[in-house]
Structures are given as C-alpha cells and as structure tokens.
Design a protein around this motif. Sequence first.
Motif, PDB file in Angstrom:
ATOM      1  N   GLU A  69       0.913  -1.165   0.065  1.00  0.00           N
ATOM      2  CA  GLU A  69      -0.027  -0.102  -0.001  1.00  0.00           C
ATOM      3  C   GLU A  69       0.877   1.376  -0.146  1.00  0.00           C
ATOM      4  O   GLU A  69       0.700   2.330  -0.842  1.00  0.00           O
ATOM      5  N   ILE A  70       2.022   1.154   0.915  1.00  0.00           N
ATOM      6  CA  ILE A  70       2.975   2.449   0.914  1.00  0.00           C
ATOM      7  C   ILE A  70       3.448   2.865  -0.512  1.00  0.00           C
ATOM      8  O   ILE A  70       3.516   3.734  -0.929  1.00  0.00           O
ATOM      9  N   ARG A 126       1.911   1.859  -3.494  1.00  0.00           N
ATOM     10  CA  ARG A 126       0.937   2.354  -4.332  1.00  0.00           C
ATOM     11  C   ARG A 126       0.720   3.944  -4.060  1.00  0.00           C
ATOM     12  O   ARG A 126       0.318   4.556  -4.999  1.00  0.00           O
ATOM     13  N   ARG A 127       1.101   4.074  -2.812  1.00  0.00           N
ATOM     14  CA  ARG A 127       0.554   5.667  -2.676  1.00  0.00           C
ATOM     15  C   ARG A 127       1.985   6.542  -2.848  1.00  0.00           C
ATOM     16  O   ARG A 127       1.756   7.520  -3.469  1.00  0.00           O
ATOM     17  N   ALA A 128       3.049   6.025  -2.705  1.00  0.00           N
ATOM     18  CA  ALA A 128       4.230   6.857  -2.875  1.00  0.00           C
ATOM     19  C   ALA A 128       4.673   6.849  -4.351  1.00  0.00           C
ATOM     20  O   ALA A 128       5.517   7.724  -4.627  1.00  0.00           O
ATOM     21  N   GLY A 129       4.207   5.858  -5.078  1.00  0.00           N
ATOM     22  CA  GLY A 129       4.684   5.849  -6.340  1.00  0.00           C
ATOM     23  C   GLY A 129       5.897   4.937  -6.578  1.00  0.00           C
ATOM     24  O   GLY A 129       6.289   4.825  -7.710  1.00  0.00           O
TER      25      GLY A 129
END
Lengths: 438, 438
Positions: B29-30, B32-35
């Motif tokens: 998930e991290i 997916r958020r940070a790119g």
Amino acid sequence: MMKPIRVGILGVGTVGGGTYTVLKRNQEEIARRAGRGIVVTMIADKDLDRARSIAEGGETVTDNAQDVVNNPEIDIIVELIGGTTIAKDLILAAIGQGKHVVTANKALLANHGTEIFAAAREKGVMVAFEAAVAGGIPIIKALRESLTANRIEWIAGIINGTANFILSEMRAKSLPFAPVLEQAQKLGYAEADPTYDIEGIDAAHKITIMSAIAFGIPVQFDKVYIEGITKLTQEDISYAEELGYRIKLLGITRRVEQGIELRVHPALVPTSRLMANVEGVMNAVVVKGDAVGATLYYGAGAGAEPTASSVIADLIDVTRMQTADPMHRVPTLSFQPDLLSDTPVLPMDAVESACYLRLQVIDKPGVLAEITRLLAECDISISAFIQKESVDEGKLVNIILLTHRTTEKNTNTAIQSIEALPVVMGKVTRIRIEELND
Amino acid sequence: MMKPIRVGILGVGTVGGGTYTVLKRNQEEIARRAGRGIVVTMIADKDLDRARSIAEGGETVTDNAQDVVNNPEIDIIVELIGGTTIAKDLILAAIGQGKHVVTANKALLANHGTEIFAAAREKGVMVAFEAAVAGGIPIIKALRESLTANRIEWIAGIINGTANFILSEMRAKSLPFAPVLEQAQKLGYAEADPTYDIEGIDAAHKITIMSAIAFGIPVQFDKVYIEGITKLTQEDISYAEELGYRIKLLGITRRVEQGIELRVHPALVPTSRLMANVEGVMNAVVVKGDAVGATLYYGAGAGAEPTASSVIADLIDVTRMQTADPMHRVPTLSFQPDLLSDTPVLPMDAVESACYLRLQVIDKPGVLAEITRLLAECDISISAFIQKESVDEGKLVNIILLTHRTTEKNTNTAIQSIEALPVVMGKVTRIRIEELND
C-alpha cells in the motif's frame, strides 16, 4: 517573490464570498506561506449584482462563468456553483484549458469523480477538494498525505452539521423531529428543502469521497446504503441515553474480508466516546489505521469562512505544487491512479452490526419468550433489554433490545418474523450500534 | 514504477522497530501511495544485537551510525536516536551529504531547529518531523499545509501522554501523585527518570515547534515558561471538578497584540470541552484560526506504531517531493524561510489568564474580606468562590477562588500579599484557567 497566481471564482454565494474575504484579509500571511501572492482577478455569478457587491478590488465581474474558464490569464478556477450539471461542464472545460481546479462540490465528485480525475490526469492539472468534505476540517489531506503508512480499517464521520444539530437539539430539549427542523431552518442551519441533509444524501457524498481515498477505490456513490434521520423519535433518543448511548448520523466505510462497507445511517455511539460528544453543527471524523490506531478530526463542517479555509489551503497547495512534475504531485485519491483497487463495495445485506430494536407489544406473559426465540432462530443473541410502559396506551409496552453483532440479512429476517407476531404492533424500529472501538 | 527509495534508520528502539515493522507490513500500500517502494537498506544501533534481531530482511547492520550517513546508496536518513548531541552531528552530516532527513527528535529541533533548517535549506534537502509532535496525530502537516489560509490565534495541546495518564488516574481513582507515577512507570508509560514528562519539558519542546510553524517565528525553546504537574494534589483535582473543570497539562501558544505567549502548565479546562475528555495516554491539540475557528486533532501521542505512522508519512512525502524544485516544496516551518517574523515571545509576567487559587486560612470572621480586598487592590475580581473544611485540621479551612482574567504580574503580586497575611497558612496554590473558547 514571483508574481501572484491568478484565480477565478465561479459562484460567490456563502463559500465564494468567504473565500474572497479571507484571501483579502490574510493576503500577507498567505503569500508568506505560498511563496507568492494569490489574487482573485475574475468573479462569475449568475446574480451580477451579488458578484459586483463582493468584488471590492476592481476584479472583472461576469454572469458568464465560461468567460472565466476561457480567460488565458487565469491559472486556477475555484468552482463553488454546486450541483452536477453546469459545474461539471465548467470544471471539464477548465481542465481542458489546462487550468487547475479547486472545488467544494461533493455531489459532483461523488458521482462523476472518476471522469473528472481522469481528465485532470490527462492534462497534467490538479483537482483539489478539501472543502468538499467536512468543511474546515482538513480530513482529505489527513487521509491522503498523513495516514499513508496505514492500512485504513474504517472511517466513521459526523459529516452533516444540519443533521447533527437536529439530533443534538432533540436530545437536549426533548423535542420531536419536526419542530427542531423548523428551528434549524430559521437559524439558517437547514435549507428550505432539507432533503439532502436529513435524508443522509449529503453525508453519503462525503463518505463516498473519503472511502475512495482511504481504500484506493473509485468513487461509487451509487453503492452507498443511505438512511436519514427523519424517522428518529425523541423516545429512541432517550432510551438510547438510558442504555449509555447517543444517536448520531454517521457516514461509515470499513474494509472487511469480503470487501468494503459504505453506508450512512443513524447509529448508537457509546456516550463516553468523543464522537458522542460532538454537538450542534460541528463535524468530526474518526479514522482507524492499523499502525496509528484511531485518530479524530473535529471542527466546523460548514459556513463561509471555515469552508473558505479549506478552499484556500487547496489554492496554496496548488500554487506550491504547480511547477512540480505532475507525476510527483500527491495523487488525487492518495493512491497512484494506475494502482487503484477493484475491491467491491458490499451490499448492505452482508454488513455486520449490533442493533437497537424497539417494538411495541401487547403486555402479556410469554411475549418476550416468543421474541427471543425468533431472534435465536436467526442466530441473534441479546446483550441488553429494557421494558417501558408506553406513554400513550396503557396496555401496550415498549420493549428495547440490544443485539450482538450479526449480518444485516439476519436482522432483517428476524425483524420480519417479529413483525408478523400478532402481539407485536406496527413496525420494529432498528438503529445500528457503532462502538467505534475496533 | 521507479526503483525503490533507500532508507537508513539510525536507532532501532521502540519507534525505530515500529517503523521497520510497518514499512514491511504495509509495503504494498505504501508503494501504491508513494509511487515507488520505500525500503530500509541499512540499520545502525549501538546495540548490535538489537539491530540484528530487527533486520529480518538482510539489511546491513552497523553500530556506527556514521557509516549509514556516509553510504552514497542511501537517499533518506531516519534519525531515531534522540538527544541533542550525537543526533545533531549525524543529522548535520547527513544534510551535508545531500540526504533528506526524517526525525522524531523534538528536543533537538526545539533547541537547534534554526541551525538544522538553515543547513537543510542550503543543501536543498528536506528535514521532516511529523513524529516529533503528538506521535501519530498529523498536527505538523495540519498546521503547515491545511490551516494556511488562517491567521492562527492560538494552539492548546495535551501533548504529553504520561502527564495526561497521571492526571486522568489521579481523578478517576482519587489517588495522589506519587503512587500514580509509580503505576505509570510499571505500565511503561513513564520512564525510570520521568523528569521530562512530569516537569513539562517534553511538552515544552513540542509547543515550541508548533509555535514556530503557526506564527512563522524561529524555534525558541529558551523562551518557554514551564511548570509541571508534580505539585498538583488530588484535592485540587476534585475541587476543580466541583467547579465544572478538569485539570490538564497544556502546552499553549497564543498570538496577542504585544507578541506571542509560549507556555506549559497545568490548567483548568471546562468539563464540557472535548479537550477535558481526552483521557489516559491520548493526546489532542486544538488550533484556533481566524477563518476556520477551532479545529481539534486527537490520537495516540506515543508508542511504536503510532509514531512510526508519522515517520513513514514523512518518508512518503519526501519520496514524492524529492524530485521537485526545492524552492517549491512546502517550507519547513510553513512560512518561506526568508519571510520569518521577529514577533517577540512575551515574558510570562505579561501573559493574561484567569486563575484558580486555593489557600488554607484560619477560620475566623473577616478573613475573606481581607483577601478580596488584596485582590481588588491588584485589580483582580472574583468569578466563583467555595469554602471547604480542611480534612486534616479542624480549625483550618480551604478557600478556593476563581479570578477573572488578569496579567500574571497582577496575580503574582496578589498572591504575595495574601501569603503575607497572618491568617493564611503556607503557600497559595495557583492553577491557570483556560476556557479554550476565544
């Protein structure tokens, strides 16, 4: 310092007026934070007189919002018209012109967010909407940028000030729904047509947007289960109090094994929780993350200047980030757009909750036994029970049951069989319980 | 997706361990958020065995933190050693190497923030410190990026969980300070040497940092007025309750006409406020802005994973923004560094507040008249009064007075003259009142 960034405001009602006022009043501090000035250069409103009365600084005024969108001198469009038709066309047109957009339009984003975010992405512009959820509370940024280490488990929000005002007043003054709604209208807390607020639709728009950001799913307003507050009685509010709960209209979204819950309905919240003590028109949102635990955000959920506070925070963010490479800005829905999840939103039948059930029964031996047998047949056990003589009719009594957690489907089946009993009069009142602790 | 960004952690105690765990558990998930992925590649701890027991993924382990700082493969240094000596050298060295820094070190930033931020600015790197204030509550980002439209008027925070736990327990269980502190130590809520927590020093570090961001002034720890909770009695807690207040250790900073107030001390807060109902080790911060009004932020103020949540949010922010032009990132203290203000921090004498005063007097006619005369001579008027028989000594009574708002200087003068009265025994207990509503 760089020359100011130029903003066009579409719609100068309450929030538009507040935005103009705060931008002017705090222009010096805002420039110190943003690194450059942020100035309104053009204002559109279908009511030209209203627009003129606001534009003290010689801004260009028009009744044609499209003129603002087309103006090549303008960098950011602030859309505060509302609704899902004209506002949508204008936002898409602004994006088409390569302009950044700041909006408070929850209905539009909950319904057409996917289309709008895709258009913005294609053009490399930002669409910012802190003001769309919970007014002045910075919950969008908290979800999108602050809780990013977490697997979000659930969100529960008091996100409609009108509904919360009505419930607070009904409890504090022991009044029924209708006169309190009337009072709310007189005070300007409820609109002439209060449907969106009291039927939970506005809260549903907001929880839809938060759900998308929290779980990395597309906005899906059509999947929200929605139940308003119009059927709540003062009686239920006071029985709930007696049992240690307060009734709040909550927007809830929760990740469970099978998918994502997305719902708006009244709920019993334990009186000891901070959420139960959010009174009047105030809003609050609790977010449960796997690492951080529960965090709560509280503030004014509406009003000219609180909402303007969020609009302008977005303006400053856009100003700061507009020179950044679009691929390295914060993603609109927190997750990178090509990494959204297709986790399904669950039908309400599959949602589990504990419930408050109130039924009117003829007071004779064996009634309670029959009711508890029907509940047991649906695998529902009881955690608390009170019996009250009905105020109106001598021979009828109110029975209030709190059930343990079970699926909505089970509860529905049980309610149907209970209502079919000859000793049970009328409908069973069912209000879900949210402990807000797991 | 880009290749992962590489992180070195200095110090793997509670927070360091939590950071490692959460980064691993939520890595998908991290990313997916940070790119892009965020991976720990090197860990330093003076206790090599501890470092080895944490490094499950084959990360390089060392007892020489300088090796991590010097490693050209590492992009971001997470400093979780604490203290103001070694940590300072390492952070300055990391900045010197052009690395971004994430830290939870409030003592260091409150004392040496100006030097560190200047060094970071010169090198064009970021220093992020969400975890330094209120653990998992994203208050730094709220102040720096969300409330930016506002002229901040004041901040009041329950920002030390140990102190709040002790006060909560003293009230709930009617116990004196000493045994509750002992219990807190047993539970791991207080350290063996609890000085920083119970004497208000830790809270002072945090309010110093918030004050700088809110008002655009340099960090000035040496200007904070600090008073801890060690002298509070169970008696005062229960009298306060009777008068409708709860005692909390607050960090307060407020902008007034002459300058900025910056102080930490116990305060009476009206029981009806959400802040009065923040119990146990939880933290909460209220920020009053001119546009948004009061917003409140609540959550876990300490602990491995809540604090890790903030450390990782910073890591994601740095990851997103590291490719952006340094001049367009969010300024470290919210305001652009060349636009900081020199508004002075006021001496405590100039601060105005209402007060709770408790004095033990010999019970004879005319005593109250004498006391109120002395108060009136200092221009202090009384808003409430109760008289209690002392539990221990028959002939002495406790008098509790609530005064209206006045300067600290006036109150000090009045207290001095009251203590000089022959009928007044011992010291006057003075606890300030914070209504948290203006």
